[in-house]
Enzyme design. Structure first.
Site, PDB file in Angstrom:
ATOM      1  N   LEU A 189       0.815  -1.220   0.000  1.00  0.00           N
ATOM      2  CA  LEU A 189       0.000   0.000   0.000  1.00  0.00           C
ATOM      3  C   LEU A 189       0.846   1.266   0.000  1.00  0.00           C
ATOM      4  O   LEU A 189       2.024   1.229   0.364  1.00  0.00           O
ATOM      5  CB  LEU A 189      -0.893   0.009   1.251  1.00  0.00           C
ATOM      6  CG  LEU A 189      -1.986  -1.047   1.350  1.00  0.00           C
ATOM      7  CD1 LEU A 189      -2.620  -1.005   2.737  1.00  0.00           C
ATOM      8  CD2 LEU A 189      -3.037  -0.842   0.261  1.00  0.00           C
ATOM      9  N   GLY A 202       2.345   4.280   1.594  1.00  0.00           N
ATOM     10  CA  GLY A 202       2.670   4.506   2.998  1.00  0.00           C
ATOM     11  C   GLY A 202       3.148   3.259   3.735  1.00  0.00           C
ATOM     12  O   GLY A 202       3.426   3.300   4.931  1.00  0.00           O
ATOM     13  N   SER A 203       3.275   2.140   3.001  1.00  0.00           N
ATOM     14  CA  SER A 203       3.728   0.906   3.667  1.00  0.00           C
ATOM     15  C   SER A 203       5.243   0.928   3.903  1.00  0.00           C
ATOM     16  O   SER A 203       5.754   0.153   4.712  1.00  0.00           O
ATOM     17  CB  SER A 203       3.337  -0.326   2.843  1.00  0.00           C
ATOM     18  OG  SER A 203       3.918  -0.269   1.550  1.00  0.00           O
ATOM     19  N   LYS A 244       7.621   1.212   1.095  1.00  0.00           N
ATOM     20  CA  LYS A 244       8.363   0.690  -0.062  1.00  0.00           C
ATOM     21  C   LYS A 244       9.536   1.593  -0.463  1.00  0.00           C
ATOM     22  O   LYS A 244      10.658   1.118  -0.618  1.00  0.00           O
ATOM     23  CB  LYS A 244       7.439   0.543  -1.284  1.00  0.00           C
ATOM     24  CG  LYS A 244       6.258  -0.388  -1.089  1.00  0.00           C
ATOM     25  CD  LYS A 244       5.398  -0.478  -2.344  1.00  0.00           C
ATOM     26  CE  LYS A 244       4.775   0.844  -2.796  1.00  0.00           C
ATOM     27  NZ  LYS A 244       3.837   1.453  -1.823  1.00  0.00           N
ATOM     28  N   SER A 245       9.272   2.872  -0.669  1.00  0.00           N
ATOM     29  CA  SER A 245      10.324   3.790  -1.120  1.00  0.00           C
ATOM     30  C   SER A 245      11.426   3.938  -0.073  1.00  0.00           C
ATOM     31  O   SER A 245      12.617   3.903  -0.400  1.00  0.00           O
ATOM     32  CB  SER A 245       9.746   5.164  -1.449  1.00  0.00           C
ATOM     33  OG  SER A 245       9.156   5.119  -2.727  1.00  0.00           O
ATOM     34  N   SER A 272       1.638  -1.506  -7.267  1.00  0.00           N
ATOM     35  CA  SER A 272       1.320  -2.664  -8.121  1.00  0.00           C
ATOM     36  C   SER A 272       0.215  -3.515  -7.488  1.00  0.00           C
ATOM     37  O   SER A 272       0.465  -4.640  -7.069  1.00  0.00           O
ATOM     38  CB  SER A 272       2.577  -3.492  -8.420  1.00  0.00           C
ATOM     39  OG  SER A 272       3.407  -3.705  -7.308  1.00  0.00           O
TER      40      SER A 272
HETATM   41  S1  ADX Z   1       0.529   1.831  -9.085  1.00  0.00           S
HETATM   42  O1  ADX Z   1      -0.793   1.461  -8.570  1.00  0.00           O
HETATM   43  O2  ADX Z   1       0.498   2.196 -10.518  1.00  0.00           O
HETATM   44  O3  ADX Z   1       1.555   0.806  -8.800  1.00  0.00           O
HETATM   45  P1  ADX Z   1       2.411   3.796  -8.108  1.00  0.00           P
HETATM   46  O4  ADX Z   1       3.190   3.010  -7.109  1.00  0.00           O
HETATM   47  O5  ADX Z   1       3.031   4.028  -9.448  1.00  0.00           O
HETATM   48  O6  ADX Z   1       0.934   3.147  -8.256  1.00  0.00           O
HETATM   49  O7  ADX Z   1       2.050   5.227  -7.502  1.00  0.00           O
HETATM   50  C1  ADX Z   1       1.524   5.298  -6.199  1.00  0.00           C
HETATM   51  C2  ADX Z   1       1.815   6.651  -5.553  1.00  0.00           C
HETATM   52  O8  ADX Z   1       1.132   7.674  -6.271  1.00  0.00           O
HETATM   53  C3  ADX Z   1       1.267   6.686  -4.138  1.00  0.00           C
HETATM   54  O9  ADX Z   1       2.255   6.361  -3.175  1.00  0.00           O
HETATM   55  C4  ADX Z   1       0.795   8.112  -3.987  1.00  0.00           C
HETATM   56  O10 ADX Z   1       1.856   8.928  -3.547  1.00  0.00           O
HETATM   57  C5  ADX Z   1       0.450   8.562  -5.381  1.00  0.00           C
HETATM   58  N1  ADX Z   1      -1.003   8.510  -5.732  1.00  0.00           N
HETATM   59  C6  ADX Z   1      -1.691   9.529  -6.290  1.00  0.00           C
HETATM   60  N2  ADX Z   1      -2.955   9.179  -6.539  1.00  0.00           N
HETATM   61  C7  ADX Z   1      -3.102   7.897  -6.132  1.00  0.00           C
HETATM   62  C8  ADX Z   1      -4.198   6.972  -6.137  1.00  0.00           C
HETATM   63  N3  ADX Z   1      -5.412   7.303  -6.604  1.00  0.00           N
HETATM   64  N4  ADX Z   1      -3.990   5.723  -5.643  1.00  0.00           N
HETATM   65  C9  ADX Z   1      -2.794   5.385  -5.174  1.00  0.00           C
HETATM   66  N5  ADX Z   1      -1.710   6.203  -5.142  1.00  0.00           N
HETATM   67  C10 ADX Z   1      -1.852   7.461  -5.624  1.00  0.00           C
END
Ligand code: ADX
Length: 200
Positions: A37, A39-40, A42-43, A110
């Site tokens: 999720l 905020g889990s 990962k980064s 993901s």
């Molecule tokens: S993914 O679903 O396509 O894998 P990705 O990891 O690239 O997402 O991006 C997630 C990051 O984008 C989150 O940590 C958050 O900072 C930002 N973000 C902005 N809008 C959303 C949303 N609707 N859902 C999840 N993350 C979002």
């Protein structure tokens, strides 16, 4: 099966062999795919791991939203289709890095199992799924970027864990429970996994 529109392609065959890369680098190439999720952690973990592995002399890099969603995937948002395409591109790029002998740590939500599976297929046995596990309540209480609050207020649509799904990995190679572990402990788990699986 990956759809390939262009015909008449030959099998990839590099002039520098995998064995030569491993001998020079002291480790195999690999994709350390962190999923979890927002905020889990990962980064945070990806960057801490990058630093540690670099200090050990590894060829290592990080792919995360900050460098990928600004460029390679700047045309994509957060609809299910866009997320799939985001992960498809990242999966292919990560596989190329791994083939080049590098350790690439990816940090993307993901959320869809199908997309992660496709990324795994691109990198084959060089792919390692790491579930960075923290429940929504924990991530939301951290709310580092203030996005959960915005999602609850309806200012962000399709937010993972609030108004969009997250499919937990069923058989991750490693689970890192960041609700329980400190950053230090979590990085050590990851480092130990890499030592066992990638270092020679
Ligand atoms: S993914 O679903 O396509 O894998 P990705 O990891 O690239 O997402 O991006 C997630 C990051 O984008 C989150 O940590 C958050 O900072 C930002 N973000 C902005 N809008 C959303 C949303 N609707 N859902 C999840 N993350 C979002």
């Amino acid at each position: 099966v990956r759809e390939v529109k262009s015909g008449n392609l030959s099998e990839e065959d590099y002039a520098v062999s995998e064995e030569q890369l491993v001998t020079r680098n002291g480790h195999r190439g690999g994709v350390i795919w962190l999923t979890g999720l927002s905020g889990s952690g990962k980064s945070t973990l990806a960057h801490a791991l990058h630093e540690r592995l670099f200090a050990k002399g590894c060829q290592v890099t990080v792919l995360d939203g900050d460098n990928v969603r600004r460029g390679l995937c700047s045309d994509l948002g957060f609809s299910p289709e866009d997320r799939s395409e985001n992960i498809r591109r990242i999966g292919e790029v990560a596989a190329l890095f791994a083939e080049a002998g590098m350790i690439v740590v990816t940090a993307f939500i993901s959320p869809y199992a199908e997309d992660r599976k496709r990324a795994r297929t691109a990198a084959g046995d060089k792919f390692h799924t790491v579930y960075v596990k923290a429940d929504v309540t924990t991530c939301e209480s951290r709310d580092v970027k203030g996005l959960y609050a915005k999602a609850r207020a309806g200012e962000i649509q399709e937010f993972t864990g609030v108004s969009a799904p997250y499919e937990e990995p069923e058989h991750p190679d490693l689970v890192v429970d960041t609700a329980e572990l400190s950053v230090q402990e979590a990085v050590e788990l990851l480092q130990d996994y890499i030592k066992r699986n990638l270092l020679v």
